[in-house]
Design an enzyme around this catalytic site. Structure first.
Site, PDB file in Angstrom:
ATOM      1  N   GLU A  99      32.901  47.550  45.338  1.00  0.00           N
ATOM      2  CA  GLU A  99      33.804  46.706  44.561  1.00  0.00           C
ATOM      3  C   GLU A  99      35.175  46.598  45.232  1.00  0.00           C
ATOM      4  O   GLU A  99      35.759  45.511  45.286  1.00  0.00           O
ATOM      5  CB  GLU A  99      33.952  47.265  43.139  1.00  0.00           C
ATOM      6  N   TYR A 122      39.097  44.889  35.964  1.00  0.00           N
ATOM      7  CA  TYR A 122      37.870  44.264  36.471  1.00  0.00           C
ATOM      8  C   TYR A 122      37.007  45.282  37.211  1.00  0.00           C
ATOM      9  O   TYR A 122      35.792  45.389  36.968  1.00  0.00           O
ATOM     10  CB  TYR A 122      38.197  43.087  37.399  1.00  0.00           C
ATOM     11  N   ASP A 125      35.070  36.787  35.582  1.00  0.00           N
ATOM     12  CA  ASP A 125      35.791  36.487  36.814  1.00  0.00           C
ATOM     13  C   ASP A 125      35.832  34.975  36.991  1.00  0.00           C
ATOM     14  O   ASP A 125      35.424  34.213  36.096  1.00  0.00           O
ATOM     15  CB  ASP A 125      35.159  37.204  38.011  1.00  0.00           C
TER      16      ASP A 125
END
Length: 304
Positions: free
Chosen positions: A44, A129, A147
């Site tokens: 990520e 996020y 997103d």
């Protein structure tokens, strides 16, 4: 119309269609085959503003050098930053934060990872996020991801207004309880391969075409696509749909072909038999289709 009203009545059918589409075929990334929170966090952080195809090799090399969170925590920070720079992953602060977060997991949490989005945000450099992504993909314990790709999908498919709170509510309503891992992967995949800025609805077999406002109207603008892509809604697009549909189904009467290439087809309407005959005539001139008129009406098939 509120965003709740904009969602289809049969939400379960919408959910099932997306998950089945994703599970039948999706892009293969190695971090999708693991539930290790360390490996997922590395993916990520690397994926922020970096193309996923470029991340694959860097991710594998990083884990080869520092295979566990303990190994990363024990590493020299300058080595981690040097690796990041050599791989051209951008923003070296992300490497520093990742190293610091590894130290927190080892020293502050005794090697046990936090498992909720809120708790994961205690780690250095882990925002909402990224925390939600790790909670979703490692622990199946996340919220619905929102997103840019997901906003585009929701805006086009269901007419959700361009408002962050509205997107959050709609995404949360759609996600099945306790299935954040498969759901978030699936809806991000939809935005990444089918509902892109220049969409590929038919080419990628978008599972939401039957409900999608954009597919029905031909208007594919979105929050990150302020003007209509030139190709969308054009005769060239519908010509392509005709060829694909006839390739899949063989010969079809006009009134069976029409609804398969545009959901607003009406035999006597603006986009009806006359419009479709004009489209088929162009294709026939190019030798791509043949039209046969019979007692029961016209039938179209691919050209020999």
């Amino acid at each position: 119309m509120s965003e709740d009203d904009a969602l289809p009545e049969d939400v379960e059918a919408v959910r099932s269609a997306l998950v089945e589409w994703y599970e039948a075929d999706h892009r293969e990334f190695p971090w999708r085959r693991t539930t290790d929170p360390y490996e997922i966090l590395v993916s990520e952080v690397m994926s922020q503003q970096t193309q996923l195809d470029r991340v694959v090799d860097a991710w594998a090399a990083f884990l080869d050098r520092w295979p566990t969170v303990e190994a990363l925590a024990a590493a020299d920070r300058s080595d981690v930053v040097g690796f990041w720079s050599d791989q051209r992953l951008g923003y070296n602060n992300r490497a520093r934060y990742l190293h610091e977060a590894a130290g927190q997991v080892v020293d502050d949490f005794g090697g046990e990872w936090p498992e909720t989005p809120a708790a994961l945000q205690d780690l250095m450099g882990v925002g909402p996020y990224t925390a939600n992504a790790v909670a979703s993909f490692a622990f199946d314990n996340g919220d619905a991801v929102v997103d840019t790709n997901v906003k585009r999908v929701l805006y086009r498919a269901f007419g959700i207004p361009d408002d962050d709170a509205a997107f959050e509510r709609a995404a949360g309503e759609l996600m099945p309880d306790g299935e954040s891992r498969v759901w978030n992967n699936a809806i991000m995949e939809l935005g990444g391969v089918a509902c892109r800025q220049r969409p590929r609805c038919d080419e990628e077999g978008c599972p939401w075409r039957r409900w999608c406002h954009a597919y029905e109207t031909g208007d594919f603008t979105a929050p990150d696509v302020p003007t209509q892509p030139e190709f969308e809604g054009s005769r060239r697009q519908f010509r392509g749909r005709v060829v694909r549909v006839l390739g899949e189904h063989g010969a079809l009467p006009l009134d069976e072909l029409g609804p398969r290439i545009r959901v607003d087809y009406a035999p006597e309407g603006e986009y009806g038999r006359e419009w479709l005959r004009g489209l088929l005539a162009d294709l026939a001139d190019d030798g791509l289709v043949e039209i046969e008129d019979g007692d029961d009406g016209a039938v179209a098939r691919l050209g020999e």
